[in-house]
Scaffold this motif. Structure first.
Motif, mmCIF file in Angstrom:
data_model
loop_
_atom_site.group_PDB
_atom_site.id
_atom_site.type_symbol
_atom_site.label_atom_id
_atom_site.label_comp_id
_atom_site.label_asym_id
_atom_site.label_seq_id
_atom_site.Cartn_x
_atom_site.Cartn_y
_atom_site.Cartn_z
ATOM 1 N N ALA A 252 0.893 -1.236 -0.075
ATOM 2 C CA ALA A 252 0.062 0.104 0.085
ATOM 3 C C ALA A 252 0.858 1.240 -0.047
ATOM 4 O O ALA A 252 0.401 2.245 -0.753
ATOM 5 N N GLN A 253 2.037 1.490 0.764
ATOM 6 C CA GLN A 253 2.942 2.444 0.661
ATOM 7 C C GLN A 253 2.194 3.773 0.818
ATOM 8 O O GLN A 253 2.589 4.698 -0.017
ATOM 9 N N PRO A 254 1.291 3.930 1.891
ATOM 10 C CA PRO A 254 0.619 5.602 2.007
ATOM 11 C C PRO A 254 1.806 6.532 2.105
ATOM 12 O O PRO A 254 2.587 6.403 2.702
ATOM 13 N N ARG A 255 1.303 7.735 1.396
ATOM 14 C CA ARG A 255 2.046 8.905 1.814
ATOM 15 C C ARG A 255 1.018 9.934 1.921
ATOM 16 O O ARG A 255 -0.170 9.758 1.473
ATOM 17 N N LEU A 256 1.429 11.001 2.609
ATOM 18 C CA LEU A 256 0.492 12.426 2.942
ATOM 19 C C LEU A 256 0.893 13.491 1.701
ATOM 20 O O LEU A 256 2.104 13.295 1.516
ATOM 21 N N GLU A 257 0.074 13.970 1.349
ATOM 22 C CA GLU A 257 0.082 14.858 0.471
ATOM 23 C C GLU A 257 -0.067 16.563 1.170
ATOM 24 O O GLU A 257 -1.226 16.688 1.599
ATOM 25 N N VAL B 247 -2.616 9.183 0.050
ATOM 26 C CA VAL B 247 -2.653 8.474 -1.144
ATOM 27 C C VAL B 247 -1.897 7.305 -1.123
ATOM 28 O O VAL B 247 -0.916 7.066 -0.589
ATOM 29 N N SER B 248 -2.309 5.929 -1.607
ATOM 30 C CA SER B 248 -1.916 4.707 -1.574
ATOM 31 C C SER B 248 -1.160 4.462 -2.970
ATOM 32 O O SER B 248 -1.244 5.432 -3.830
ATOM 33 N N SER B 249 -0.360 3.539 -2.989
ATOM 34 C CA SER B 249 0.665 3.259 -4.161
ATOM 35 C C SER B 249 -0.246 2.808 -5.306
ATOM 36 O O SER B 249 0.086 3.001 -6.479
ATOM 37 N N ASP B 250 -1.661 2.524 -5.424
ATOM 38 C CA ASP B 250 -2.591 2.157 -6.316
ATOM 39 C C ASP B 250 -3.514 3.371 -6.593
ATOM 40 O O ASP B 250 -4.436 3.277 -7.566
ATOM 41 N N GLY B 251 -3.117 4.552 -6.094
ATOM 42 C CA GLY B 251 -3.909 5.654 -6.185
ATOM 43 C C GLY B 251 -4.949 5.923 -5.429
ATOM 44 O O GLY B 251 -5.854 7.124 -5.687
ATOM 45 N N GLN B 252 -5.378 5.064 -4.532
ATOM 46 C CA GLN B 252 -6.784 5.429 -3.546
ATOM 47 C C GLN B 252 -6.391 6.706 -2.709
ATOM 48 O O GLN B 252 -5.376 6.770 -2.467
ATOM 49 N N LEU B 253 -7.520 7.451 -2.413
ATOM 50 C CA LEU B 253 -7.320 8.521 -1.711
ATOM 51 C C LEU B 253 -8.219 8.417 -0.416
ATOM 52 O O LEU B 253 -9.231 7.858 -0.369
ATOM 53 N N ALA B 254 -7.551 9.135 0.611
ATOM 54 C CA ALA B 254 -8.357 8.990 1.843
ATOM 55 C C ALA B 254 -8.191 10.305 2.627
ATOM 56 O O ALA B 254 -7.009 10.863 2.547
ATOM 57 N N ALA B 255 -8.754 10.641 3.669
ATOM 58 C CA ALA B 255 -8.472 11.763 4.705
ATOM 59 C C ALA B 255 -8.455 11.404 6.085
ATOM 60 O O ALA B 255 -9.014 10.618 6.540
ATOM 61 N N LEU B 256 -7.400 11.641 6.452
ATOM 62 C CA LEU B 256 -7.122 11.134 7.928
ATOM 63 C C LEU B 256 -7.501 12.335 8.800
ATOM 64 O O LEU B 256 -7.336 13.622 8.783
ATOM 65 N N TRP B 257 -8.617 12.240 9.563
ATOM 66 C CA TRP B 257 -9.074 13.278 10.537
ATOM 67 C C TRP B 257 -8.420 13.260 11.946
ATOM 68 O O TRP B 257 -8.291 12.333 12.477
ATOM 69 N N THR B 258 -8.010 14.376 12.179
ATOM 70 C CA THR B 258 -6.802 14.483 13.203
ATOM 71 C C THR B 258 -7.338 15.516 14.210
ATOM 72 O O THR B 258 -7.985 16.610 13.709
#
Length: 266
Positions: free
Chosen positions: A74-79, A112-123
């Motif tokens: 998955a290798q998620p990264r933050l933008e 963003v995941s390695s396959d292009g999925q998007l998500a929002a981390l609510w902090t």
């Protein structure tokens, strides 16, 4: 959204809790008031929580939850940096003198995941410090922030969670940013005074301390300003989990919210 639909949505939220992607127990804490504004220090603290190793590990499991990608791949990264997410303010609904239309509810970091999925981390800020309290699919918070800046530069982008509507407000103007908001105030928007009158009619009897809120009925305002731990679909569950106060932080860990995208006004 009527009471029966809200109650049904609440059941959906509880049912989805079994599928939550929980952070370690020490990350869970009771709700505390959120900052009044997203200062540079607040954004930095929220960003650090989102980028923590346990948060990224949870993101990997989140992106892999339906077999779309392996956890190890998955290798998620933050933008970019964390952005403030504002909700309709109960003080504004109540007509408190000087109350702004919205208040800071949590900060969101785009993942963003390695396959292009998007998500929002609510902090949000908790008794244990800044923590990720929810993961939501898609990029609603960031899309509407950009759209709001284009439509009304320097305005406040906010969400009316009871109907899952997004707006931008500046001075005496309130403009819609999605179809739900258009249905509420018209494609051309409305004045701040007229918007206040509408939300007062809709929610004035559901504020903290009201009989509606004391009865624990879905859709009433919560007393604390805290981000929500909620699962389910965008329309129903988000309306229940939001309510400008949402469900309490902690307890069930980090739950996920699956959302569908609606057309934004041109």
């Amino acid at each position: 959204m009527n009471a029966d639909r809200l109650r049904a949505a609440a059941v959906a939220v509880l049912a989805t809790a079994a599928a939550c992607l929980a952070l370690p127990a020490q990350a869970q804490a009771a709700p505390v008031p959120q900052p009044l504004s997203a200062t540079a220090e607040v954004k930095a603290a929220a960003g650090q929580a989102a980028a923590a190793p346990e948060s990224l590990a949870t993101l990997s499991r989140f992106f892999a939850r339906e077999g779309k990608v392996a956890v190890s791949a998955a290798q998620p990264r933050l933008e970019g940096e964390a952005i403030p997410v504002n909700y309709l303010s109960p003080d504004f609904v109540a007509g408190k003198p000087g109350a702004p239309v919205a208040r800071l509810e949590f900060l969101a970091s785009e993942a963003v995941s390695s396959d292009g999925q998007l998500a929002a981390l609510w902090t949000a800020r908790t008794e244990a410090g800044w923590r990720v309290v929810n993961i939501a699919t898609g990029d609603d918070e960031f899309r509407y922030a950009r759209l709001g800046e284009r439509r009304l530069p320097g305005g406040t982008v906010f969400r009316e969670p009871q109907i899952d509507a997004w707006y931008v407000a500046r001075g005496a103007s309130v403009l819609p940013l999605d179809e739900d908001a258009e249905r509420a105030v018209g494609a051309g928007g409305t004045s701040l005074a007229a918007y206040r009158a509408r939300v007062a009619r809709a929610y004035g009897d559901k504020l903290p301390g009201s009989a509606y809120a004391k009865a624990g009925r879905a859709g009433g305002y919560a007393d604390g300003s805290a981000a929500g731990s909620a699962g389910g679909s965008a329309g129903d569950a988000a309306g229940v989990a939001g309510a400008a106060g949402a469900l309490a932080l902690g307890g069930a860990g980090v739950l996920f919210l699956r959302r569908h995208h609606r057309r934004a006004p041109a």
